[in-house]
Every structure is written in structure tokens, then in C-alpha cells.
Write a protein that holds these residues in place. Structure first.
Motif, mmCIF file in Angstrom:
data_model
loop_
_atom_site.group_PDB
_atom_site.id
_atom_site.type_symbol
_atom_site.label_atom_id
_atom_site.label_comp_id
_atom_site.label_asym_id
_atom_site.label_seq_id
_atom_site.Cartn_x
_atom_site.Cartn_y
_atom_site.Cartn_z
ATOM 1 N N ARG A 6 8.616 -15.794 -43.690
ATOM 2 C CA ARG A 6 8.489 -14.523 -44.243
ATOM 3 C C ARG A 6 8.266 -13.220 -43.431
ATOM 4 O O ARG A 6 8.907 -12.411 -43.427
ATOM 5 C CB ARG A 6 7.730 -14.569 -45.264
ATOM 6 C CG ARG A 6 8.133 -13.930 -46.701
ATOM 7 C CD ARG A 6 7.355 -14.172 -47.928
ATOM 8 N NE ARG A 6 6.513 -15.197 -47.922
ATOM 9 C CZ ARG A 6 5.875 -15.216 -48.975
ATOM 10 N NH1 ARG A 6 5.229 -14.204 -49.516
ATOM 11 N NH2 ARG A 6 4.843 -16.442 -48.988
ATOM 12 N N VAL A 7 7.186 -13.563 -42.610
ATOM 13 C CA VAL A 7 6.496 -12.747 -41.960
ATOM 14 C C VAL A 7 7.606 -12.030 -41.170
ATOM 15 O O VAL A 7 7.762 -10.808 -40.879
ATOM 16 C CB VAL A 7 5.500 -13.279 -40.945
ATOM 17 C CG1 VAL A 7 4.973 -12.494 -39.789
ATOM 18 C CG2 VAL A 7 4.316 -13.710 -41.738
ATOM 19 N N THR A 10 10.155 -9.627 -42.593
ATOM 20 C CA THR A 10 9.762 -8.349 -43.181
ATOM 21 C C THR A 10 9.576 -7.584 -41.892
ATOM 22 O O THR A 10 9.813 -6.155 -42.033
ATOM 23 C CB THR A 10 8.143 -8.421 -43.447
ATOM 24 O OG1 THR A 10 8.065 -9.746 -44.242
ATOM 25 C CG2 THR A 10 7.881 -7.357 -44.500
ATOM 26 N N VAL A 11 9.387 -8.016 -40.912
ATOM 27 C CA VAL A 11 9.396 -7.028 -39.484
ATOM 28 C C VAL A 11 10.576 -6.380 -39.476
ATOM 29 O O VAL A 11 10.649 -5.160 -39.173
ATOM 30 C CB VAL A 11 9.400 -8.147 -38.282
ATOM 31 C CG1 VAL A 11 9.321 -7.105 -37.038
ATOM 32 C CG2 VAL A 11 7.971 -8.489 -38.291
ATOM 33 N N ASN A 14 11.145 -3.604 -42.152
ATOM 34 C CA ASN A 14 10.224 -2.377 -42.310
ATOM 35 C C ASN A 14 10.653 -1.463 -41.017
ATOM 36 O O ASN A 14 10.064 -0.418 -41.096
ATOM 37 C CB ASN A 14 8.581 -2.943 -41.991
ATOM 38 C CG ASN A 14 7.876 -3.469 -43.343
ATOM 39 O OD1 ASN A 14 8.499 -2.832 -44.470
ATOM 40 N ND2 ASN A 14 7.333 -4.338 -43.263
ATOM 41 N N GLU A 19 7.748 5.165 -39.864
ATOM 42 C CA GLU A 19 5.998 4.653 -39.981
ATOM 43 C C GLU A 19 4.920 5.747 -40.251
ATOM 44 O O GLU A 19 5.089 6.747 -39.759
ATOM 45 C CB GLU A 19 5.487 3.729 -38.945
ATOM 46 C CG GLU A 19 6.099 2.430 -38.941
ATOM 47 C CD GLU A 19 5.940 1.562 -37.575
ATOM 48 O OE1 GLU A 19 5.507 0.623 -37.627
ATOM 49 O OE2 GLU A 19 6.685 1.933 -36.546
ATOM 50 N N PRO A 20 4.070 5.463 -41.294
ATOM 51 C CA PRO A 20 2.996 6.382 -41.328
ATOM 52 C C PRO A 20 2.196 6.938 -40.601
ATOM 53 O O PRO A 20 2.029 6.097 -39.449
ATOM 54 C CB PRO A 20 2.375 5.742 -42.790
ATOM 55 C CG PRO A 20 2.470 4.179 -42.351
ATOM 56 C CD PRO A 20 3.784 4.203 -41.835
ATOM 57 N N LEU A 22 -1.163 6.859 -38.710
ATOM 58 C CA LEU A 22 -2.325 5.918 -39.036
ATOM 59 C C LEU A 22 -3.608 6.410 -38.596
ATOM 60 O O LEU A 22 -4.576 6.353 -39.283
ATOM 61 C CB LEU A 22 -1.838 4.676 -38.120
ATOM 62 C CG LEU A 22 -0.872 3.806 -38.196
ATOM 63 C CD1 LEU A 22 -0.783 2.561 -37.517
ATOM 64 C CD2 LEU A 22 -0.733 3.419 -39.734
ATOM 65 N N ASP B 139 2.578 -8.459 -41.733
ATOM 66 C CA ASP B 139 3.340 -8.075 -42.900
ATOM 67 C C ASP B 139 2.571 -7.171 -43.818
ATOM 68 O O ASP B 139 2.561 -7.403 -45.031
ATOM 69 C CB ASP B 139 3.845 -9.358 -43.475
ATOM 70 C CG ASP B 139 4.659 -8.972 -44.942
ATOM 71 O OD1 ASP B 139 5.171 -7.801 -44.708
ATOM 72 O OD2 ASP B 139 5.057 -10.048 -45.703
ATOM 73 N N VAL B 141 2.234 -3.583 -43.244
ATOM 74 C CA VAL B 141 2.797 -2.263 -43.102
ATOM 75 C C VAL B 141 2.911 -1.587 -44.451
ATOM 76 O O VAL B 141 2.529 -0.532 -44.727
ATOM 77 C CB VAL B 141 4.126 -2.087 -42.230
ATOM 78 C CG1 VAL B 141 4.535 -0.663 -42.223
ATOM 79 C CG2 VAL B 141 4.087 -2.713 -40.784
ATOM 80 N N ALA B 142 3.174 -2.257 -45.452
ATOM 81 C CA ALA B 142 3.659 -1.653 -46.647
ATOM 82 C C ALA B 142 2.419 -1.282 -47.372
ATOM 83 O O ALA B 142 2.519 -0.098 -48.254
ATOM 84 C CB ALA B 142 4.157 -2.843 -47.549
ATOM 85 N N SER B 144 -0.212 -0.084 -45.609
ATOM 86 C CA SER B 144 -1.231 0.543 -44.382
ATOM 87 C C SER B 144 -2.072 1.649 -44.934
ATOM 88 O O SER B 144 -2.973 2.096 -44.404
ATOM 89 C CB SER B 144 -0.522 0.809 -43.223
ATOM 90 O OG SER B 144 0.545 1.802 -43.311
#
Lengths: 357, 269
Positions: A6-7, A10-11, A14, A19-20, A22, B139, B141-142, B144
Motif C-alpha cells: 500500500r505504501v 500511495t507514493v 501523491n 506538495e504543501p 512544510l 504514506d 503526506v495526506a 502533513s
């Protein structure tokens, strides 16, 4: 690694999205602190303007400019006297007091990992007040004795509180708050007893000072106190990144590379310094260190690199405003500024207590 | 112990070594522990409660000093490393804990970059990249932007791992990293740790009470009992019914998992 779980799915999912942001950016730091600086300047002008004798903003500007150039000293109008000798020192003292107490609060909260920690709530202000009072009785003519003794009083109280609220599993909120209440009530009783026993006419007006009073304008100590506060805030800013880690836990801070013992010692000393020197001239103005860091965190998040300097500016604004209310609300009589901050602060304390785990 | 990309590894010096380490606190906690841990290895530390697992991890990251014996990191006594140098080399995942302040996940993960900065500094591009990577692989990121104190137990545990990864360490020490997680995430997380350990030639040591997770993922298992090493080696060597019942005090059945081929431990009552 063929067994993608699953990991890894998701990479890919996403990676399409932007990306936000940080990290704390220089832009956010500059914009926030810049606008707070402008806000503080405005608040100070309002505070200089308000009072029994309103002074126009243009006149304030003119008089300040003149006094900086040193020209107005000989021919002082009544307006100039009110502004430069009474209001300006008082407003400056308010700003210094607010900045110091707010930063002390923010530092104590990170150090004790508790948003309820604050110099007044923990009885550290009372320790400083007792120290200042003892110095006033023992060495009434030595001006410097009071801030120094207040600093020592704050430091001793801080050590006691820390020892009392520490348990084997770390700090507990109940113990911390209880230790603060007990310490404060003990110290206030000692102060009350001392005032009765000594019964010195020079101590008249001292009860007003004990409740937080800026009308003295610093009694000639304003420059020294402001300097000490500036140093304290500077050290707090330097330590702020370490405080971020300490706030999460000592074990975390240690394993992430913080020199925990050194940072803690420095932070205790600087919180005592900030509280002590300010209490020596302004008395105990309560709850400022509770309200202000909380507001700052609500508005801009918990990163101490922003919280510490922002709390200094917001705290300065807060106390200057509170003091303006204190001296104008029931004019010609005055309220102690500590009463005004406590009326706001106590409900905030209850709110934070209900929220805390 | 081979690198997945087939590159030669610097395996000549063990990365982390314990030489006859003794530690006592009121009672003997660790008794004559000797270990050699190498790059690319995933090691499981198992044993009953109070057998000294967490204490051993503390000694391996210089949080505690042994009263006898010594710990060597890359051949050098571990206490000679500075606090920051050690923080850059060793990532530590501790058991779940609370954060009482409104810290975001991103801020929390970026804390691992403290040891990489020179004094007071805002995080740079490199720091942000490391944090992004760590959030991606775990996993996380969603969420963060969310606050750490508002996460569920499983989410928080992934974020704690992400912080350790963001420091880009060479050694990963994990104290019950899969506590609070559902089974699928436990498997995902250990798979991820195993992959990173191989790809980056890290050394990873994890404490666990889930014996079957240990047998499925670990290259080596260390079984502790009353501060002594009762067994150390490949899962099939260590996890015998005799050793397990000596350690845990109840009867076990050990057979082979038909799918993975790893030993499978069941309680035999």
C-alpha cells in the motif's frame, strides 16, 4: 522489492499533487513580525494620545522628534511634560513588561511542556516580588538591588516549582498547577506579613505596585530593565529551535541532538531574568504570559522561532493597551494594570485548563 | 548481507558493536551482552517484559552508559561522538507519546533536521526534501498539515517513523514501532523498514512483542531473558519451542508458514 504494498502505491498517487509548504519560511517570519511591529507602533501612539489630556498624533510625532534631537529640553510646554515625562516612560515600561512576561511564558511553556505554565500562575512573579520587597527594605537607597533581588527570588521559586511538580514519569499538569498555587499563596502571605511587620511609611503605595502598576514609569531603571529584557528575548530567540524539540519531550530532544541540560539551564535563567527585572519595576502583572503565547500559537502555529519574537511584540501591545484601559476607564482614578490583565487572563486560564489533557 | 543493487558493501567493520556490556539499576538489567550488528541487517529484539530490551536500545544510542564493557559505533567508542553527530547517525523511534502543543505533522517531522543545521537556522531546501521524502514513504503526506495531537494512534506512529527517517540516519532503532497499528500497517511498515535497510545499507533494530512479525521480517533475532542473550541468530535457529518456553514461561508450537517459509509461532495450550 517486487512486493509493492500500500505504501508504494500511495507514493505514486501523491506525487501528482503539488506538495504543501512544510517549513517556516523567511517570508512568513518577516511579514508576520513586520506587521506586528507596525501594529505595536500604532498601539503606542494611541496610548500616548489617550488620557486626561489628549495629545494629537502630529504633536506626538513633533515632540518625539524634537526630544530625540535634544532641542526641546529647555522650553517645555505642559503637553511636552505630560508626553515625555509621564506618558512616554509609562508606555515604554508597558511595552517592556508585556514583551518580557510573554516571552517568559512562552519559554516556560516549552520547558515544562505545559501551555498553562506562566510566571504569575506558577508563583514566580510572587517570588520576584518578595525578593524586590526584601531589597527595598534592606537597601532602600540602592536602586539596582531590587531588580537583582527580584531575579534571585524568581530563580529560587522556579527551582522549587520544578522540584515539586516533577514526578518519575515527567511533569504532570495537576502537580504543576498545584505547586504554583501553593507557592504563590505562601509567598503572598509572606509579603503581607512583611508589610505589616516592617510598617515603613516609605512602603505606602506598595500594595498598588504588588498588583501591577506602571505609573512609576520605571523609576530611573527603565533603561536597565529594557536592556536586560532585550538580552533575555535575544537568548530566547537563539534557543527557540531547541525549545521546539524540548516542547515535545526531553527524550525526543536528546535523541535529536539537543544539549538538553544546557538549554534547560539557560531557559530557566532567562525566564527568571525576564520575570524578575520586570516585576521589580512593574509589580506582578498576571496572566500576560498565558494569554499572549496562546493567541500567537492560535494565529501562527507553534514554531517557537516565530512564537518567541511574535509573543514579544503582541505582549507589548497587550500590556500597553491594558494599561491605557487601566488609567482611562475610571478616570481620574486608576486601576492597577494587573487587575485588568487578570480579569482577561483568569477566564483564559480556565479555558486552557479544560482543554489540557 | 548483500546490497540489492549488487554494489559492494563496507561490511568489514561492524557498524554497531556491544562488547561485554553490563548494566545494573537496583538489580542487574543487562548481563554481559556482546553483539555485532552490520549494515544492511534488520534485527528483531524480542523477550518478555522487563528483559532489558529498551535498556539495550538506550545503551546502543548512548542514552545510558554501561557500567562495564563498551559500545562501539563504526569502531569508535560511542561516547566520543558529539550529541549532534550521534543524532545524525542514529534515528530512534520511540513508543507513542502525546504532544500538548499545536504542532503540525510537517513541523514535527522537520525536527529531525535539527542536528543537520548549523546553529539557529530556518530549514533549507535539503531539509524540506528529506521531510517530503520521509512523509511520502510512510504514506503520511495526506495529513502533513494536520496537528500531531489530532492524529489517530496509527497515524501518529507513522509520523514518528517519518521523523526518524527525515534525519536520514545510518542506524534505525525502533522501540515497538508497530504498537497501535492495525495488522496491514504493521506489515507495511516493516516491509518499508526492510526495504530501506537493504537499499541504503542501514542497520535497523526493532523491539517487538509480535513474534510472527519478527520471524517474517528480521534477518536476525535476538532473544533476551533477564538481561541475558538467550539466543541470537536466524529466526529458525532462535525460535525453537524450547527456547521460547524458557524465555516466556509457557508452551509454544513452532511450525513453518506455508506461504513465506518463515517459522510460525503459536501458543500451545
Amino acid at each position: 522489492m517486487s512486493k509493492a504494498g500500500r505504501v508504494h502505491e500511495t507514493v505514486e498517487r501523491n506525487s501528482d499533487h503539488p506538495e504543501p509548504v512544510l517549513a517556516l519560511t523567511r517570508r512568513k517570519l518577516v511579514v508576520t513580525l513586520g506587521s506586528l511591529g507596525v501594529g505595536l507602533a500604532l498601539v503606542m501612539v494611541i496610548a500616548l494620545n489617550w488620557g486626561s489630556e489628549p495629545i494629537d498624533a502630529a504633536v506626538i510625532y513633533h515632540l518625539l522628534e524634537e526630544s530625540i534631537r535634544g532641542g526641546a529640553a529647555t522650553t517645555r510646554s505642559p503637553e511636552a511634560t505630560i508626553l515625555l515625562s509621564i506618558r512616554l516612560p509609562r508606555v515604554m515600561l508597558g511595552a517592556v513588561t508585556g514583551a518580557a512576561l510573554s516571552v517568559a511564558g512562552a519559554v516556560l511553556q516549552a520547558l515544562l511542556r505545559n501551555p498553562l505554565a506562566e510566571p504569575y500562575v506558577l508563583g514566580i512573579s510572587s517570588g520576584a516580588a518578595l525578593g524586590a520587597l526584601l531589597a527595598l527594605i534592606a537597601l532602600p537607597t540602592t536602586l539596582l538591588a531590587q531588580p537583582v533581588a527580584a531575579f534571585m527570588g524568581a530563580l529560587v521559586t522556579m527551582t522549587l516549582i520544578y522540584a515539586m511538580s516533577r514526578t518519575q514519569v515527567g511533569m504532570s499538569t495537576e502537580r504543576l498547577v498545584l505547586a504554583g498555587i501553593i507557592t504563590a499563596s505562601f509567598l503572598w502571605s509572606a509579603i503581607a506579613a512583611l508589610l505589616v511587620i516592617v510598617h515603613n511609611p516609605s512602603l505606602r503605595g506598595i500594595t498598588f505596585w504588588l498588583m501591577g502598576d506602571l505609573s512609576s514609569g520605571g523609576r530611573g531603571l527603565l533603561g536597565l530593565v529594557a536592556g536586560a529584557v532585550a538580552v533575555g528575548i535575544l537568548v530566547a530567540v537563539v534557543l527557540s529551535r531547541s525549545l521546539n524539540l524540548l516542547m515535545v519531550g526531553e527524550e525526543d530532544a536528546f535523541m535529536l541532538g539537543v544539549d538538553v541540560e544546557r538549554v534547560k539551564t539557560l531557559a530557566y535563567i532567562l525566564a527568571s531574568l525576564l520575570t524578575g527585572v520586570v516585576v521589580a519595576v512593574s509589580g506582578s502583572v498576571g496572566y500576560v504570559g498565558l494569554i499572549v503565547p496562546h493567541m500567537v500559537r492560535l494565529a501562527w502555529g507553534g514554531d517557537n522561532r516565530l512564537v518567541v519574537p511574535a509573543a514579544a511584540l503582541v505582549g507589548a501591545m497587550f500590556v500597553v493597551l491594558a494599561d491605557t484601559v487601566a488609567r482611562t476607564a475610571i478616570a481620574p482614578r486608576e486601576l492597577p494594570v494587573g487587575a485588568v490583565t487578570a480579569l482577561v487572563g483568569a477566564p483564559v486560564f480556565v479555558y486552557l485548563l479544560r482543554k489540557s489533557p | 548481507m548483500m546490497d540489492v543493487r549488487g554494489q559492494p558493501n563496507t561490511l568489514s567493520i561492524p557498524l554497531l558493536v556491544a562488547e561485554d556490556v553490563w548494566f545494573r539499576f537496583h538489580r542487574p538489567v543487562l548481563v554481559s551482552i556482546s553483539l555485532e550488528l552490520r549494515r544492511g541487517e534488520l534485527v528483531a529484539l524480542i523477550g518478555p517484559n522487563g528483559s532489558g530490551k529498551t535498556t539495550l536500545l538506550r545503551l546502543l544510542r548512548n542514552r545510558l552508559r554501561p557500567q562495564r564493557g563498551r559500545v562501539l559505533l563504526k569502531g569508535k567508542p560511542i561516547e566520543r561522538y558529539s550529541r549532534k553527530a550521534l543524532a545524525r547517525t542514529i534515528g530512534y523511534v520511540l513508543q507513542d507519546h502525546r504532544v500538548g502543543f499545536p504542532l503540525t505533522v510537517a513541523e514535527y517531522v522537520l525536527q529531525a533536521r535539527f542536528a543537520h543545521a548549523r546553529g539557529w537556522a530556518l530549514e533549507g531546501r535539503e531539509d524540506v526534501e528529506a521531510a517530503r521524502w520521509a512523509l511520502r514513504v510512510t504514506d503520511a503526506v495526506a495529513f502533513s498539515d494536520r496537528r500531531v495531537d489530532e492524529l489517530s494512534g496509527g497515524e501518529r506512529q507513522r509520523v514518528i517513523l517519518a521523523r526518524a527517517l527525515a534525519g536520514q540516519p545510518e542506524i534505525l532503532l525502533l522501540d515497538e514501532p508497530t504498537a497501535n497499528m492495525d495488522l496491514a500497517y504493521q506489515v507495511d511498515m516493516l516491509r518499508l523498514i526492510k526495504r530501506l535497510t537493504r537499499e541504503r545499507s542501514w542497520l535497523s533494530v526493532f523491539v517487538t512483542h509480535e513474534l510472527n512479525l519478527a520471524t517474517e521480517f528480521a534477518d536476525r533475532i535476538i532473544l533476551l531473558k533477564d538481561g541475558r542473550i538467550l539466543g541470537c541468530g536466524r529466526p529458525t535457529e532462535v525460535l525453537t519451542p524450547e527456547r521460547l518456553s524458557a524465555a516466556f514461561g509457557c508452551a509454544f508450537l513452532v511450525d513453518i508458514n506455508p506461504i513465506s517459509g518463515a517459522p510460525r509461532v503459536s501458543i500451545a495450550t
